[in-house]
Design an enzyme around this catalytic site. Structure first.
Site, PDB file in Angstrom:
ATOM      1  N   ASP A  27     106.882  57.814  34.613  1.00 43.26           N
ATOM      2  CA  ASP A  27     107.568  58.577  35.628  1.00 43.26           C
ATOM      3  C   ASP A  27     107.352  60.061  35.297  1.00 43.26           C
ATOM      4  OD1 ASP A  27     109.404  59.247  37.658  1.00 43.26           O
ATOM      5  OD2 ASP A  27     111.077  59.173  36.247  1.00 43.26           O
TER       6      ASP A  27
ATOM      7  N   ASP B  80     109.454  63.366  36.683  1.00 44.21           N
ATOM      8  CA  ASP B  80     110.662  64.180  36.501  1.00 44.21           C
ATOM      9  C   ASP B  80     111.699  63.429  35.656  1.00 44.21           C
ATOM     10  OD1 ASP B  80     109.354  65.940  38.219  1.00 44.21           O
ATOM     11  OD2 ASP B  80     110.332  65.103  39.991  1.00 44.21           O
TER      12      ASP B  80
END
Ligand SMILES: [Zn+2]
Length: 195
Positions: free
Chosen positions: A19, A21
């Site tokens: 991922d 952020d």
């Protein structure tokens, strides 16, 4: 779904799906809209360097609804992406690819996590055996996407102090490793898979 793939520097034997952020950079409740809001976690840059040294292919899998919320233009988004890639490479790391979902939840697209679509597309494009891949994210939706795609999930818990604690009840603990930072997660991954 937006797809970027890098020139092939090496043929990874295994892959790490990350991922963006909250995992490689500090997340913001009002989204990442400008490069000056993009702040790397130091351990993430170190982990990306380790991945390159160990020839682990790193692929970003990221929901970026700021795009279709109109908070960032597509042009600015790609500019930010390329600056991120440059910074990663300046610190000794590299990315194999990035998959971004630009949609808002209300659009009910097929790519937004927790749907496994972006992970499966990455697996198809890069010939990844999902049972040997690992997805690391900071939210239950990352874990759900990983489990639905058939790969291992690691939940990053470094945001616990900021009140964004993931809801542990929504995660099947049997399938989820928890790590407090990306370097620790990587050490765990390398150890469990072997050289
Ligand atoms: Zn989408």
């Amino acid at each position: 779904m937006l797809i970027w793939s890098n020139r092939c520097e090496y043929s990874p034997e295994r892959y790490l799906l990350l991922d963006r952020d909250g995992v490689i950079n500090i997340d913001r409740p009002d989204y990442i809209k400008h490069w000056n809001e993009f702040i790397f976690y130091p351990d993430a840059l170190a982990a990306l360097e380790q991945c390159r040294k160990q020839r682990i292919g790193v692929i970003l899998i990221s929901n970026q609804s700021a795009l279709n919320r109109g908070l960032i233009s597509l042009e600015d988004f790609w500019q930010l992406h390329h600056r991120m890639v440059q910074a990663i490479e300046a610190n000794g790391g590299t990315l194999a690819a990035a998959f971004y979902c630009p949609h808002r939840p209300e659009e009910r697209c097929s790519c937004r996590k927790p749907a496994p679509f972006m992970l499966l597309k990455a697996a198809q494009m890069f010939d990844i055996a999902m049972q040997e891949a690992v997805m690391i994210g900071d939210r239950p939706t990352d874990v759900q996407a990983a489990i639905a795609a058939g790969c291992r999930a690691v939940l990053l818990t470094r945001e616990l102090a900021t009140g964004q604690a993931p809801d542990s009840d929504s995660i099947n603990p049997a399938n989820v490793t928890r790590c407090s930072n990306l370097l620790a997660a990587l050490a765990d991954l390398v150890e469990s898979v072997g050289p």
